[in-house]
Every structure is written in C-alpha cells, then in structure tokens.
Scaffold this active site. Structure first.
Site, PDB file in Angstrom:
ATOM      1  N   HIS A  62       0.840  -1.198   0.000  1.00 28.52           N
ATOM      2  CA  HIS A  62       0.000   0.000   0.000  1.00 28.52           C
ATOM      3  C   HIS A  62       0.877   1.252   0.000  1.00 28.52           C
ATOM      4  O   HIS A  62       2.103   1.167   0.149  1.00 28.52           O
ATOM      5  CB  HIS A  62      -0.966   0.006   1.191  1.00 28.52           C
ATOM      6  N   HIS A  64       1.452   3.853   1.972  1.00 28.73           N
ATOM      7  CA  HIS A  64       1.959   4.580   3.124  1.00 28.73           C
ATOM      8  C   HIS A  64       3.474   4.525   3.060  1.00 28.73           C
ATOM      9  O   HIS A  64       4.065   3.478   2.770  1.00 28.73           O
ATOM     10  CB  HIS A  64       1.424   3.996   4.438  1.00 28.73           C
ATOM     11  N   ASP A  66       6.088   4.300   4.857  1.00 28.86           N
ATOM     12  CA  ASP A  66       6.971   3.322   5.499  1.00 28.86           C
ATOM     13  C   ASP A  66       6.989   1.979   4.779  1.00 28.86           C
ATOM     14  O   ASP A  66       7.736   1.076   5.163  1.00 28.86           O
ATOM     15  CB  ASP A  66       6.586   3.133   6.978  1.00 28.86           C
ATOM     16  N   HIS A  67       6.187   1.862   3.708  1.00 23.91           N
ATOM     17  CA  HIS A  67       6.148   0.614   2.956  1.00 23.91           C
ATOM     18  C   HIS A  67       6.675   0.757   1.526  1.00 23.91           C
ATOM     19  O   HIS A  67       6.830  -0.259   0.839  1.00 23.91           O
ATOM     20  CB  HIS A  67       4.729   0.051   2.920  1.00 23.91           C
ATOM     21  N   HIS A 142      -7.444  -1.321   5.781  1.00 26.87           N
ATOM     22  CA  HIS A 142      -6.586  -0.263   6.293  1.00 26.87           C
ATOM     23  C   HIS A 142      -7.173   1.083   5.875  1.00 26.87           C
ATOM     24  O   HIS A 142      -8.227   1.152   5.240  1.00 26.87           O
ATOM     25  CB  HIS A 142      -5.163  -0.469   5.764  1.00 26.87           C
ATOM     26  N   ASP A 212      -0.306  -3.878   6.891  1.00 28.30           N
ATOM     27  CA  ASP A 212      -1.169  -3.101   7.783  1.00 28.30           C
ATOM     28  C   ASP A 212      -2.646  -3.441   7.581  1.00 28.30           C
ATOM     29  O   ASP A 212      -3.181  -3.313   6.481  1.00 28.30           O
ATOM     30  CB  ASP A 212      -0.966  -1.604   7.524  1.00 28.30           C
ATOM     31  N   HIS A 270       5.858  -4.724  12.835  1.00 29.41           N
ATOM     32  CA  HIS A 270       5.223  -3.420  12.674  1.00 29.41           C
ATOM     33  C   HIS A 270       4.761  -2.871  14.026  1.00 29.41           C
ATOM     34  O   HIS A 270       3.695  -2.268  14.157  1.00 29.41           O
ATOM     35  CB  HIS A 270       4.038  -3.524  11.698  1.00 29.41           C
TER      36      HIS A 270
END
Length: 306
Positions: A62, A64, A66-67, A142, A212, A270
């Site tokens: 996805h 976000h 941090d990914h 999410h 997530d 995570h």
C-alpha cells in the site's frame, strides 16, 4: 529447494533505532522477491550481502511511506548498476503515476524494462505465476487500499526410486510414473505402478504476508494451513480501541488469526514506536498462539520441506 523469508525491516511509521521500515526478502530456489520497500531497504539488502540485481519482482502492499519510500532509490540503483534484465513491480493504483513523476522530474531513464501491474485491493485473486510459485492477493482493511500476498510453491513431480530403475524402463515410462500414472504395455499388461516405483513429492510450501490491517477474521479462509504467516501487530490488546481507529491489529488479534487459520508458524512485526522492546508483544501473541516469533531485522525464517 530453498524457501525462506529474510526480515529487512519490521518497524512502523516512525523511525526507531534497531527497527527499519517494512521490507522482506523472499527466496524460492533461484527466484528472489522483495515484499514492500520502506526507506533504506537497499542498505538492508547490502547488509545481508544480497545483490539487488538478483531481484525478479517487487510487491508493494500500500501507499503509506513506510512501505514504499525506498523504492525510488532501489530502482535507480539497479539502473546505475546497468541492469538489463526485466523487473516486475506489483503495487496499488497510483504507484505507477508516482514513479512516472519522480523519473520525469529527475530525468531518470531506467536501463532495464520495468513491468508495472496495478493491484485492485478490492478484488483479490491470482496475479502472477513463476516456474516455482503462484502469487495470490488478499484484501486487507486499512486507511488506504491495502493488499496482502500469499506465495505458494507449485506442486512438484513424484520422485523415481533410483534403486528400482530397470534397463527396459524408458524415458516415457518414467515420465508417466512421475506424473502419478501406472505404466502398461501395448497389450494392456501392467508394467509399473507409480506407488511402487516413485515417492510422493514434498508438500508444497506457502508464505502469507499481511501488512497493515485491522483485525479481519474474513482472512481466515484464505490463510488456511499456510506454513508461515506474517501479520502486523502494531499494538498490545490494552490499546484495542486505538488499533480499531487506526485500522491496525494487536498482537493478540494477529495470534487469533493464526490460530483460526491453522497455520504452522506466526511472525509478528510493525510494532508501534511506543514499545521500546518486543517482549510484551511476543508474550501476548504466544498466550494465544504459542508458535509465534518476532519478525526481527536480519533474521531468516526457513520453511522446511515436508
């Protein structure tokens, strides 16, 4: 055949010493795949003495940061290394547009073909097949569209028992036996039975990655009997309300998914940056599903053949 997962990063949104942003390296035989690509992933690959040029495909769950914020640098580094082999990239709708803009404004021209495929988080199913694996997506819950992945090893042929090979056994005979078929002569006389002359192949192995997501029992049917499951566990159970609001899971919730899915082993990660160590999260998850381990940086988890 090797089937293993190396944890490159298992942290959550905020940077923290000792925890890096989400990324995992999946190795299946000679095929190597990257799952998520948080900031600094290419450095983690170097620490593992892994040549990024070996990557065949990258899967992004996805959008976000941090990914996937490490993706731009990694793709550029591959180009600077004069890669010519094609690379496959699977990610959410919008990622292709982001990459196009980044490359346009930085005047970046990749030295290799990059095949990008949009993922529809609302329509899970098979997305790709390689000589060794099939890859299916899962719908996660999410704040933005988010996709999980299930990697399943393809079934292999039965194995001929070498000691039973005879001089009059032809290649065609052995091919049929490996396919689980008995062999007959032209008159219909039984020559060889596959049960007597072959051994069953190892059970196909599987790995599932649930990035997530809020607690989602709907995943259970799709995760049944998976050998190894990674499931986020951002919070402890006393912060269940916080987890619900932010569409994340607690360690206990991740363990309940594992228990209900009859999986072999659970990895959790995570963790929120509020937790300075992972002891409490691991203890909470193990109280529900004992065969739980932390997805700690630099650790490789082997899925053994059975």
């Amino acid at each position: 055949m090797t089937f293993q997962v190396t944890i490159l990063g298992s942290g959550s949104a905020l940077p923290q010493p000792g925890r890096h942003f989400s990324s995992q390296l999946l190795t299946a035989g000679h095929e190597c795949f990257l799952i998520d690509c948080g900031e600094g992933t290419q450095y983690r690959l170097l620490e593992q003495k892994f040549r990024p040029s070996r990557l065949r495909a990258i899967f992004i769950s996805h959008l976000h940061g941090d990914h996937y914020f490490g993706l731009f640098g990694l793709l550029n580094t591959l180009s600077l290394g004069k890669r010519t082999e094609e690379l496959y990239l699977f990610g959410p709708k919008g990622l292709g547009d982001i990459l196009t803009e980044v490359f346009r404004h930085s005047s970046t021209r990749l030295s290799y073909p990059l095949h990008y495929h949009d993922l529809d988080a609302d329509n899970p199913g098979p997305i790709w097949s390689t000589p060794t694996l099939t890859i299916h997506t899962l719908t996660l819950r999410h704040r933005v569209p988010c996709t999980g992945f299930v990697f399943r090893e393809k079934s292999r042929a039965r194995r001929i028992i070498k000691e039973k090979i005879t001089l009059d056994m032809t290649y065609e005979h052995m091919r049929l036996l490996k396919e689980g078929q008995d062999v007959y002569d032209k008159e219909g006389k039984l020559l060889y039975t596959y049960e007597e002359y072959t051994l069953a192949p190892p059970k196909p192995r599987s790995y599932a990655y649930c990035s997530d997501t809020a607690y989602l029992p709907d995943l259970v049917p799709y995760l049944q009997d998976v050998d190894l499951l990674y499931h986020e566990a951002t919070f402890l159970d006393d912060l269940t309300e916080r987890a619900n609001k932010t569409f994340h899971s607690t360690a206990a919730q991740a363990a309940r998914i594992a228990e209900q899915s009859n999986i072999g082993k659970l990895l959790i990660g995570h963790l929120s940056s509020r937790y300075l160590d992972s002891d409490a999260s691991l203890l909470e998850a193990r109280s529900v599903f004992p065969n739980t381990f932390m997805a700690a940086e630099g650790v490789t988890f082997e899925i053994a053949a059975q």
